[in-house]
Motif scaffolding. Structure first.
Motif, PDB file in Angstrom:
ATOM      1  N   TYR A 126      58.038  -4.986 100.332  1.00  0.00           N
ATOM      2  CA  TYR A 126      56.898  -5.893 100.442  1.00  0.00           C
ATOM      3  C   TYR A 126      55.673  -5.149 100.959  1.00  0.00           C
ATOM      4  O   TYR A 126      55.788  -4.139 101.670  1.00  0.00           O
ATOM      5  N   SER A 127      54.499  -5.648 100.583  1.00  0.00           N
ATOM      6  CA  SER A 127      53.250  -5.021 101.017  1.00  0.00           C
ATOM      7  C   SER A 127      52.175  -6.086 101.198  1.00  0.00           C
ATOM      8  O   SER A 127      52.103  -7.049 100.432  1.00  0.00           O
ATOM      9  N   TYR A 130      49.045  -3.932  98.810  1.00  0.00           N
ATOM     10  CA  TYR A 130      49.123  -3.624  97.386  1.00  0.00           C
ATOM     11  C   TYR A 130      49.927  -4.681  96.628  1.00  0.00           C
ATOM     12  O   TYR A 130      50.848  -5.293  97.173  1.00  0.00           O
ATOM     13  N   ASP A 131      49.570  -4.821  95.357  1.00  0.00           N
ATOM     14  CA  ASP A 131      50.259  -5.773  94.489  1.00  0.00           C
ATOM     15  C   ASP A 131      51.319  -5.113  93.628  1.00  0.00           C
ATOM     16  O   ASP A 131      52.090  -5.797  92.951  1.00  0.00           O
ATOM     17  N   SER A 132      51.348  -3.781  93.623  1.00  0.00           N
ATOM     18  CA  SER A 132      52.346  -3.066  92.840  1.00  0.00           C
ATOM     19  C   SER A 132      52.644  -1.722  93.491  1.00  0.00           C
ATOM     20  O   SER A 132      51.819  -1.187  94.265  1.00  0.00           O
ATOM     21  N   VAL A 133      53.788  -1.185  93.178  1.00  0.00           N
ATOM     22  CA  VAL A 133      54.198   0.112  93.716  1.00  0.00           C
ATOM     23  C   VAL A 133      53.229   1.200  93.267  1.00  0.00           C
ATOM     24  O   VAL A 133      52.933   2.140  94.018  1.00  0.00           O
ATOM     25  N   ASP A 134      52.715   1.103  92.050  1.00  0.00           N
ATOM     26  CA  ASP A 134      51.828   2.135  91.505  1.00  0.00           C
ATOM     27  C   ASP A 134      50.557   2.304  92.332  1.00  0.00           C
ATOM     28  O   ASP A 134      49.930   3.376  92.302  1.00  0.00           O
ATOM     29  N   GLN A 135      50.175   1.282  93.082  1.00  0.00           N
ATOM     30  CA  GLN A 135      48.943   1.374  93.871  1.00  0.00           C
ATOM     31  C   GLN A 135      49.123   2.139  95.184  1.00  0.00           C
ATOM     32  O   GLN A 135      48.140   2.519  95.822  1.00  0.00           O
ATOM     33  N   ALA A 161      62.134   2.825  92.827  1.00  0.00           N
ATOM     34  CA  ALA A 161      60.725   2.497  92.601  1.00  0.00           C
ATOM     35  C   ALA A 161      59.877   3.736  92.362  1.00  0.00           C
ATOM     36  O   ALA A 161      58.670   3.628  92.134  1.00  0.00           O
ATOM     37  N   ILE A 224      57.258  -6.250  95.723  1.00  0.00           N
ATOM     38  CA  ILE A 224      56.670  -5.374  94.707  1.00  0.00           C
ATOM     39  C   ILE A 224      57.722  -4.451  94.094  1.00  0.00           C
ATOM     40  O   ILE A 224      57.457  -3.764  93.105  1.00  0.00           O
ATOM     41  N   ALA A 225      58.914  -4.436  94.686  1.00  0.00           N
ATOM     42  CA  ALA A 225      60.062  -3.719  94.119  1.00  0.00           C
ATOM     43  C   ALA A 225      61.314  -4.260  94.794  1.00  0.00           C
ATOM     44  O   ALA A 225      61.264  -4.786  95.904  1.00  0.00           O
TER      45      ALA A 225
END
Length: 303
Positions: A126-127, A130-135, A161, A224-225
């Motif tokens: 969780y974050s 960020y909304d995605s791991v890529d960020q 991830a 997010i993952a």
């Protein structure tokens, strides 16, 4: 904990367990154990943690509709049902995943075996940033729980991830020392599982144990993952019915597994209790037992 049922659910303290053990030995000496398992004279003793959840009443009714007499024994601590099973106070329990059982068997020198799967509850990353791991940026900090069971699982989530790489692909005993730094994107810090969620404002992301997710206002959809229930690496985290090794082929106990896995009212109730996070599985017992052996070996070698 209490619940309404045709049978009284018993919450046993540690001291009560000792008394129950003595009574069980006494009963066996009197020949009561000769009665067929699942009858009025010898009902199945099923140990759980949290029997006040309504779906356990539904399950008990479903089992008894099949002609099997069942007593659900409610424990207040996760450390209690395995010793109670070993000591003959229970016939079967359902409260743990394979990783937890492996850790118990290795530390206690026991041989409790899984005979059926219930569900896996994916562990999420969780974050608040960020909304995605890529960020997530190179070199940022991500937190995992520091207890043996959840730490390795959290690291495997980070690896799947694409945030870290673990030595030899990682396993159920992986620690932050197994991270290959030059092949990893983030720094990993380990904290008590109860505070990973409260650390979210200060880090890029954190693995949050399911026990603390709801209290923080998080849902599985916020992750997010998370680990993939179909990934073989997630198998040690499948929750199970477990028995003593000599009882793993018992027809009555295996029927209890079948009823749980196939009764839709039970599954619906369990899903509601889990807040929608359960992924139900019918993994063959042989695969569960193989996973247990592999996990025990990993833990023994790590020790």
């Amino acid at each position: 904990m209490t619940r309404s049922s045709s049978r009284s659910t018993r919450a046993l303290s540690l001291s009560a367990l000792a008394v129950a053990g003595a009574l069980a030995l006494s009963a066996c000496g009197g020949g009561e154990s000769d009665a067929e398992l699942g009858t009025e004279e010898n009902p199945v003793q099923l140990g759980v943690v949290g029997a006040s959840e309504p779906y356990w009443t539904t399950y008990e009714e479903a089992v008894e509709a099949e002609g099997i007499q069942l007593d659900i024994v409610d424990f207040t601590e996760y450390t209690q049902p395995n010793p109670a099973l070993s000591e003959g106070e229970l016939d079967i329990n359902q409260f743990q995943h394979i990783q937890y059982l492996a850790d118990y068997n290795v530390s206690a020198g026991d041989d409790i075996q899984p005979i059926g799967a219930t569900a896996i509850y994916p562990m999420g990353l969780y974050s608040e940033k960020y909304d995605s791991v890529d960020q997530i940026q190179e070199g940022e900090t991500v937190i995992v729980p520091n207890d043996t069971v959840n730490q390795a699982r959290g690291l495997l989530v980070l690896q799947s991830a694409g945030l870290i790489t673990l030595q030899d692909g990682g396993n159920a005993s992986s620690t932050p020392e197994d991270i290959i730094e030059e092949e990893s994107k983030v720094e990993v810090s380990a904290l008590d599982a109860a505070v990973t969620v409260t650390s979210l404002p200060d880090v890029a992301a954190a693995i949050v144990n399911n026990d603390f997710m709801g209290d923080a206002g998080l849902t599985p959809e916020d992750a997010i993952a998370q680990d993939d229930p179909e990934d073989p690496a997630a198998l040690p985290y499948v929750n199970i019915f477990a028995t003593k090794a000599e009882d793993k082929d018992n027809e009555v106990l295996n029927k209890l597994v079948e009823i749980y896995q196939t009764n839709q009212d039970v599954l619906d109730g369990a899903q509601e209790s889990a807040g929608g996070s359960a992924v139900f599985l019918q993994t063959p017992a042989a695969e569960l037992q193989e996973s247990l052996t592999t996990t025990e070996e990993a833990l023994s070698n790590a020790g």
